[in-house]
Write a protein that holds these residues in place. Structure first.
Motif, PDB file in Angstrom:
ATOM      1  N   HIS A 100      26.780 -37.607   8.356  1.00 43.77           N
ATOM      2  CA  HIS A 100      25.675 -37.327   9.257  1.00 43.77           C
ATOM      3  C   HIS A 100      26.169 -37.272  10.703  1.00 43.77           C
ATOM      4  CE1 HIS A 100      22.512 -37.432   6.367  1.00 43.77           C
ATOM      5  NE2 HIS A 100      22.736 -38.678   5.994  1.00 43.77           N
ATOM      6  N   HIS A 103      24.566 -39.489  16.024  1.00 45.50           N
ATOM      7  CA  HIS A 103      23.305 -40.073  16.502  1.00 45.50           C
ATOM      8  C   HIS A 103      22.307 -40.303  15.371  1.00 45.50           C
ATOM      9  CE1 HIS A 103      22.694 -35.649  16.571  1.00 45.50           C
ATOM     10  NE2 HIS A 103      21.498 -35.963  16.155  1.00 45.50           N
ATOM     11  N   HIS A 104      22.594 -39.751  14.192  1.00 42.65           N
ATOM     12  CA  HIS A 104      21.674 -39.881  13.048  1.00 42.65           C
ATOM     13  C   HIS A 104      22.020 -41.106  12.187  1.00 42.65           C
ATOM     14  CE1 HIS A 104      18.497 -37.988  10.698  1.00 42.65           C
ATOM     15  NE2 HIS A 104      19.208 -38.013   9.597  1.00 42.65           N
ATOM     16  N   TYR A 107      19.866 -44.393  11.448  1.00 41.30           N
ATOM     17  CA  TYR A 107      18.695 -44.374  10.564  1.00 41.30           C
ATOM     18  C   TYR A 107      19.124 -44.481   9.099  1.00 41.30           C
ATOM     19  CZ  TYR A 107      16.527 -42.750  14.832  1.00 41.30           C
ATOM     20  OH  TYR A 107      16.096 -42.648  16.127  1.00 41.30           O
ATOM     21  N   SER A 109      18.849 -42.844   6.383  1.00 44.01           N
ATOM     22  CA  SER A 109      18.546 -41.592   5.701  1.00 44.01           C
ATOM     23  C   SER A 109      19.092 -41.654   4.271  1.00 44.01           C
ATOM     24  CB  SER A 109      19.164 -40.424   6.466  1.00 44.01           C
ATOM     25  OG  SER A 109      20.560 -40.569   6.476  1.00 44.01           O
ATOM     26  N   PRO A 110      18.595 -40.770   3.387  1.00 46.52           N
ATOM     27  CA  PRO A 110      18.974 -40.874   1.976  1.00 46.52           C
ATOM     28  C   PRO A 110      20.482 -40.880   1.731  1.00 46.52           C
ATOM     29  CG  PRO A 110      17.102 -39.401   2.186  1.00 46.52           C
ATOM     30  CD  PRO A 110      17.542 -39.741   3.589  1.00 46.52           C
ATOM     31  N   LEU A 111      21.207 -40.010   2.416  1.00 48.32           N
ATOM     32  CA  LEU A 111      22.630 -39.867   2.092  1.00 48.32           C
ATOM     33  C   LEU A 111      23.537 -40.768   2.923  1.00 48.32           C
ATOM     34  CD1 LEU A 111      22.827 -36.108   1.187  1.00 48.32           C
ATOM     35  CD2 LEU A 111      23.911 -37.947  -0.097  1.00 48.32           C
ATOM     36  N   TRP A 164      29.703 -29.197  15.008  1.00 46.63           N
ATOM     37  CA  TRP A 164      28.912 -28.151  15.673  1.00 46.63           C
ATOM     38  C   TRP A 164      29.042 -28.149  17.194  1.00 46.63           C
ATOM     39  CZ3 TRP A 164      24.410 -31.198  13.279  1.00 46.63           C
ATOM     40  CH2 TRP A 164      23.733 -31.969  14.208  1.00 46.63           C
TER      41      TRP A 164
ATOM     42  N   VAL B 275      12.543 -40.342   8.336  1.00 49.29           N
ATOM     43  CA  VAL B 275      13.697 -39.842   9.084  1.00 49.29           C
ATOM     44  C   VAL B 275      14.057 -38.467   8.524  1.00 49.29           C
ATOM     45  CG1 VAL B 275      15.281 -41.084   7.528  1.00 49.29           C
ATOM     46  CG2 VAL B 275      16.066 -40.443   9.822  1.00 49.29           C
ATOM     47  N   ALA B 276      14.652 -37.633   9.369  1.00 50.66           N
ATOM     48  CA  ALA B 276      15.123 -36.332   8.885  1.00 50.66           C
ATOM     49  C   ALA B 276      16.209 -36.572   7.836  1.00 50.66           C
ATOM     50  CB  ALA B 276      15.687 -35.511  10.034  1.00 50.66           C
ATOM     51  N   PHE B 277      16.197 -35.742   6.784  1.00 50.39           N
ATOM     52  CA  PHE B 277      17.193 -35.877   5.724  1.00 50.39           C
ATOM     53  C   PHE B 277      18.588 -35.728   6.323  1.00 50.39           C
ATOM     54  CE2 PHE B 277      19.394 -35.188   1.836  1.00 50.39           C
ATOM     55  CZ  PHE B 277      18.590 -35.694   0.829  1.00 50.39           C
ATOM     56  N   PHE B 278      18.763 -34.671   7.121  1.00 50.01           N
ATOM     57  CA  PHE B 278      19.991 -34.443   7.889  1.00 50.01           C
ATOM     58  C   PHE B 278      19.610 -34.282   9.355  1.00 50.01           C
ATOM     59  CE2 PHE B 278      21.146 -32.602   3.708  1.00 50.01           C
ATOM     60  CZ  PHE B 278      22.278 -33.351   3.445  1.00 50.01           C
ATOM     61  N   ALA B 279      20.597 -34.409  10.226  1.00 50.21           N
ATOM     62  CA  ALA B 279      20.388 -34.040  11.622  1.00 50.21           C
ATOM     63  C   ALA B 279      20.756 -32.567  11.788  1.00 50.21           C
ATOM     64  CB  ALA B 279      21.259 -34.909  12.525  1.00 50.21           C
ATOM     65  N   TYR B 280      20.059 -31.895  12.682  1.00 55.52           N
ATOM     66  CA  TYR B 280      20.358 -30.493  13.003  1.00 55.52           C
ATOM     67  C   TYR B 280      20.509 -30.368  14.519  1.00 55.52           C
ATOM     68  CZ  TYR B 280      18.520 -29.958   8.292  1.00 55.52           C
ATOM     69  OH  TYR B 280      18.311 -30.098   6.945  1.00 55.52           O
ATOM     70  N   PRO B 281      21.336 -29.436  14.945  1.00 55.25           N
ATOM     71  CA  PRO B 281      21.527 -29.271  16.393  1.00 55.25           C
ATOM     72  C   PRO B 281      20.183 -29.054  17.089  1.00 55.25           C
ATOM     73  CG  PRO B 281      23.070 -27.882  15.168  1.00 55.25           C
ATOM     74  CD  PRO B 281      22.139 -28.476  14.165  1.00 55.25           C
ATOM     75  N   LYS B 283      17.484 -30.714  17.085  1.00 50.79           N
ATOM     76  CA  LYS B 283      16.255 -31.195  16.441  1.00 50.79           C
ATOM     77  C   LYS B 283      16.297 -32.719  16.357  1.00 50.79           C
ATOM     78  CE  LYS B 283      15.370 -26.959  13.881  1.00 50.79           C
ATOM     79  NZ  LYS B 283      15.389 -26.272  12.576  1.00 50.79           N
ATOM     80  N   SER B 285      15.888 -36.687  15.059  1.00 50.15           N
ATOM     81  CA  SER B 285      16.167 -37.393  13.800  1.00 50.15           C
ATOM     82  C   SER B 285      14.905 -37.979  13.186  1.00 50.15           C
ATOM     83  CB  SER B 285      17.169 -38.530  14.050  1.00 50.15           C
ATOM     84  OG  SER B 285      18.479 -38.037  14.166  1.00 50.15           O
ATOM     85  N   VAL B 286      13.899 -38.267  14.030  1.00 52.06           N
ATOM     86  CA  VAL B 286      12.678 -38.891  13.500  1.00 52.06           C
ATOM     87  C   VAL B 286      11.492 -37.966  13.728  1.00 52.06           C
ATOM     88  CG1 VAL B 286      13.480 -41.267  13.643  1.00 52.06           C
ATOM     89  CG2 VAL B 286      12.407 -40.218  15.639  1.00 52.06           C
ATOM     90  N   GLY B 385      18.655 -40.827  -3.175  1.00 48.09           N
ATOM     91  CA  GLY B 385      19.809 -40.956  -2.296  1.00 48.09           C
ATOM     92  C   GLY B 385      20.438 -39.626  -1.944  1.00 48.09           C
ATOM     93  N   GLY B 386      19.839 -38.546  -2.416  1.00 49.04           N
ATOM     94  CA  GLY B 386      20.362 -37.228  -2.082  1.00 49.04           C
ATOM     95  C   GLY B 386      21.643 -36.858  -2.802  1.00 49.04           C
TER      96      GLY B 386
END
Lengths: 519, 519
Positions: A100, A103-104, A107, A109-111, A164, B275-281, B283, B285-286, B385-386
């Protein structure tokens, strides 16, 4: 240029152009960067054990590292067993594991998982990239680590934002690997003297087992009269006509002890000391006689090439020294009822020159492999870490490393089930592999081992855990499901015909040898 | 009595009577001990991910722990991904991992590895038995740990000599689990007041998602007017007619943010914050609004039952409170061209009462699951857990936990390939499971995710890593190979017929739904 692009370019600049991949979302920028570099050979594996086993097979044959692309801690978990095998083989691999974004990670998160923790349980080198500008340098360092010490497991963990965000650019020069340790001249001379004494043994491993160094070992044996030993499980060994003679230690501890009876000394060169595969109640862990010294002249991570050359000089190997090698003696193809010994004879008769045999046939192999000693010259790869499920991935990697050589994969049915997904990669890449599955319909070695611990008859629960029956696995259908054509054989003529056809073909095929309770 | 026998007897005394096993030589004494106790149900899995995924599914349905039997560090590696999922589910599992005999660990034998290291990367509790007399107590402590905190991963490592040496006897009484933490009465009362404010949400997890506690949640919502939320990935949830209404958060971050727009507060009960499953540029996290407080009333490891009862009392739930529940509304079975929405309608029409759906159909599930909201009452289990590759093992464990209930397993083709060996265990145990494989012939979610990171068109390397084509996987043959009968469907009538047949049957079957690029 982002971090992922800087890493792909660094890989290419450093000569790493093959990646066995099972990516996920956290590796998307890396995938995008790979996509911009068609000169990078990306091989998809449908299970992560296929990636690391293939990278292991690739290294064994190519003598250089490939990358893997894995998805967070669970992806690394699936890759773990074949990394264990690769570590025991001394194979160099660069794992790239997405995580991840930094910054993520605060949390749940699932993975989210402990990638560093699981990596450190098997990798020699683990690093987490701190930011995008570090990724190229970290990648070059990972390749350096993977190529060091005759091959290591290096794992680079890339938080998604380091892939990224903007990077500076790739590393364009290969970082030099650390020079391997060399024994002292005194140690070389002591070894040279020791090898001339009666019943002395030189036990070899790593790069000494194949190619020109193996020839040199044969000449050292010819000059000193020493016996040459190899361990039970070896990553790669020259076999067949022209290979210099050696004695490979057997798997069971009691005959292994008998093999070393009377040995006056064991000099280790590129290998660890011989040891029982498992401990058993009341049996020793080490097989050599109690008064036999075991001298570690050159460990698996030391400079094997230099040590062998120095030892050859010290014992007086010259251009006229002639090694004792196996002759070419092809058995005739047998007929009648199928036995494992006859399968071995047929195989020995048909192995094409320069083939690569990848063997994980476990108990069946005890009967099948011996006749191949005088077959046409070939390389044999085998399981090294005892984690079954290596064969099909390793064969895949070997075939990609050596597209001009025929690969023959020998596997037990129990072993093959751990990583059968590699059949699909063989079909996708149209690899020149003939897979032979010995369908004894159970974990034959466990039946034997339960007897070894003193249990004479099995009840319901033991039988349920040793037999792979009710239902029987149908390997023709399993192969077909993955896009590989197959043949089932129950008599020896059928096996010879199917093997000939497989060898003649340029693509993958599978032969199911039905052999419940055969020897 | 040896250590292994003392452990098996301890398990039985403590109520652990099911073991999902993939043993090797270092576990032979444990196998021999299991063999003497036919009342222990030993289920063979041909890959270790099958053992831990099954133990997870077993716990979710049985609300009690099963054991797994694993072979050294590589065996644990293969088990890791589904242990990750089980950890995120809050499932209790006792792993028994064999190791080399204590005196053998000083040698570099093939299977020597860092079992403690890999175990600690995912287990809540890890212990190595020091000698045979400790094994029974360690086993009881492992069970205690696995049952604590609403379910934990406990790993007991048994050096082979601790299994074969003489022990004292089993532990015959169950060790009490530690009492879970409970929030203060002040916190309960504050939550009760908060839930009556406008746009307040109660987000539930764990045992609050199903059965009587879910009903209680519905009554709390009825009394307070709060909205009930559940996370995207849930271990088990009551679904269909009679289940109290809730809103499940969606997977993609942008619509997830939209779902929570205007929410005034989120009170967590048995779950972690969204929480977001993944982080994206670019976007977050929560997903909650920046001015929305998220209050952790009761964490997943706290006392969920007590907290819900106390909250119900505090908000005035009485015997006359009536929850807002889903009605029974069965869609008619559609006809014509196959779409995923129509597959969902057909499924919703045919799910039998009290069925267990195990869903890992990922992108296909986005279309298939919604119509099941008003189906006959059932339980839904999903990946938590993804780590894909949960579905088939989890369905196996659920079917063994609940032999009288129909299990329907929904999986993507990509996901199913990680642990397809569980099909064999379904056949061996004749489990009442209908498997539906959505054959979109690729990792559809990765195609979507590459777009999410801003890549609009794919080249050779990306395509090679997202498409599972050339060759196409043939799920009928894969099923047949494992001993499971299968049907391939390409139109909706065929699907309805095959699903009806699967539901009518008592054993396993597989339906391949051919749906490349369908929605």
């Amino acid at each position: 240029m982002n971090g992922a692009e800087s890493l792909v370019k660094t890989f290419l600049h450093c000569g790493v152009d093959t990646v066995f991949a099972n990516p996920g979302t956290s590796e998307m920028h890396f995938v995008a960067a790979l996509d911009d570099h068609p000169e990078m050979n990306c091989v998809l594996c449908l299970f992560e054990g296929g990636t690391t086993g293939a990278a292991d097979g690739y290294y064994r044959m190519k003598r250089d590292v490939a990358g893997t692309l894995l998805h967070l801690a669970p992806g690394f978990g699936n890759a773990f067993a074949n990394l264990h095998n690769a570590r025991k083989s001394g194979s160099g691999i660069v794992n790239v594991v997405g995580d991840h974004a930094t910054h993520h990670l605060r949390y749940e998160s699932p993975l989210k998982g402990d990638i560093v923790g699981i990596s450190q349980a098997v990798s020699h080198w683990t690093r987490v990239s701190g930011d995008a500008t570090s990724v190229a340098g970290d990648g070059a360092a990972a390749i350096q680590a993977a190529r060091s010490q005759n091959g290591q497991i290096a794992t680079l963990i890339l938080p998604a934002d380091t892939a990224w965000e903007t990077a500076n650019g790739p590393v364009t020069t290969i970082l030099p690997t650390q020079r391997c340790h060399r024994p002292s001249i005194d140690d070389i001379e002591a070894a040279a003297a020791r090898l001339t004494t009666q019943q002395a043994a030189l036990m070899i491993g790593g790069a000494a087992l194949f190619g020109p160094l193996r020839e040199l070992v044969g000449k050292i044996a010819a000059e000193t009269g020493c016996r040459v030993l190899a361990d039970t499980l070896i990553p790669r060994i020259s076999k067949g006509a022209g290979a210099t003679k050696l004695d490979q230690l057997v798997y069971p501890i009691t005959p292994k002890i008998a093999q070393l009876d009377g040995t006056s000394s064991i000099t280790l060169l590129g290998t660890d000391r011989p040891v029982a595969f498992f401990a058993y109640p009341g049996k020793p862990s080490v097989p050599e006689p109690s008064d036999c010294p075991v001298i570690d002249l050159c460990s698996p991570t030391d400079d094997i090439d230099w040590t062998l050359q120095s030892l050859a000089d010290a014992v007086g190997v010259s251009s006229t020294t002639s090694a004792n090698t196996y002759p070419l003696e092809l058995p005739s193809i047998p007929s009648g009822q199928l036995t494992l010994a006859k399968v071995g004879q047929t195989l020995a008769a048909l192995i094409p020159e320069n083939a690569i045999l990848c063997n994980e046939s476990v108990t069946s192999g005890f009967h099948v492999i011996p006749p191949t000693a005088t077959a046409r010259p070939h390389d044999l790869l085998a399981g090294t870490g005892g984690a079954i499920g290596l064969c099909l991935p390793c064969a895949t990697g070997a075939a990609i490393a050596c597209p001009d050589r025929k690969v023959i994969a020998l596997t037990g049915d129990g072993s093959a089930m751990y990583t059968l997904q590699s059949l699909w990669t063989m079909a996708r890449e149209n690899l020149d592999i003939t897979v032979i599955v010995f369908a004894n319909r159970g974990y034959q070695i466990l039946r034997d081992e339960l007897t070894n611990v003193g249990v004479e008859s099995f009840g319901r629960n033991a039988q349920a855990m040793f037999d792979v029956e009710n239902p029987t696995l149908d390997w023709l259908s399993l192969a077909k499901g993955h896009g590989v054509p197959g043949t089932r054989v129950e008599e020896i003529e059928g096996f010879a015909k199917a093997l000939s056809a497989g060898i003649s073909s340029d693509g993958p095929s599978l032969i199911e040898v039905v052999c419940p309770s055969l020897a």
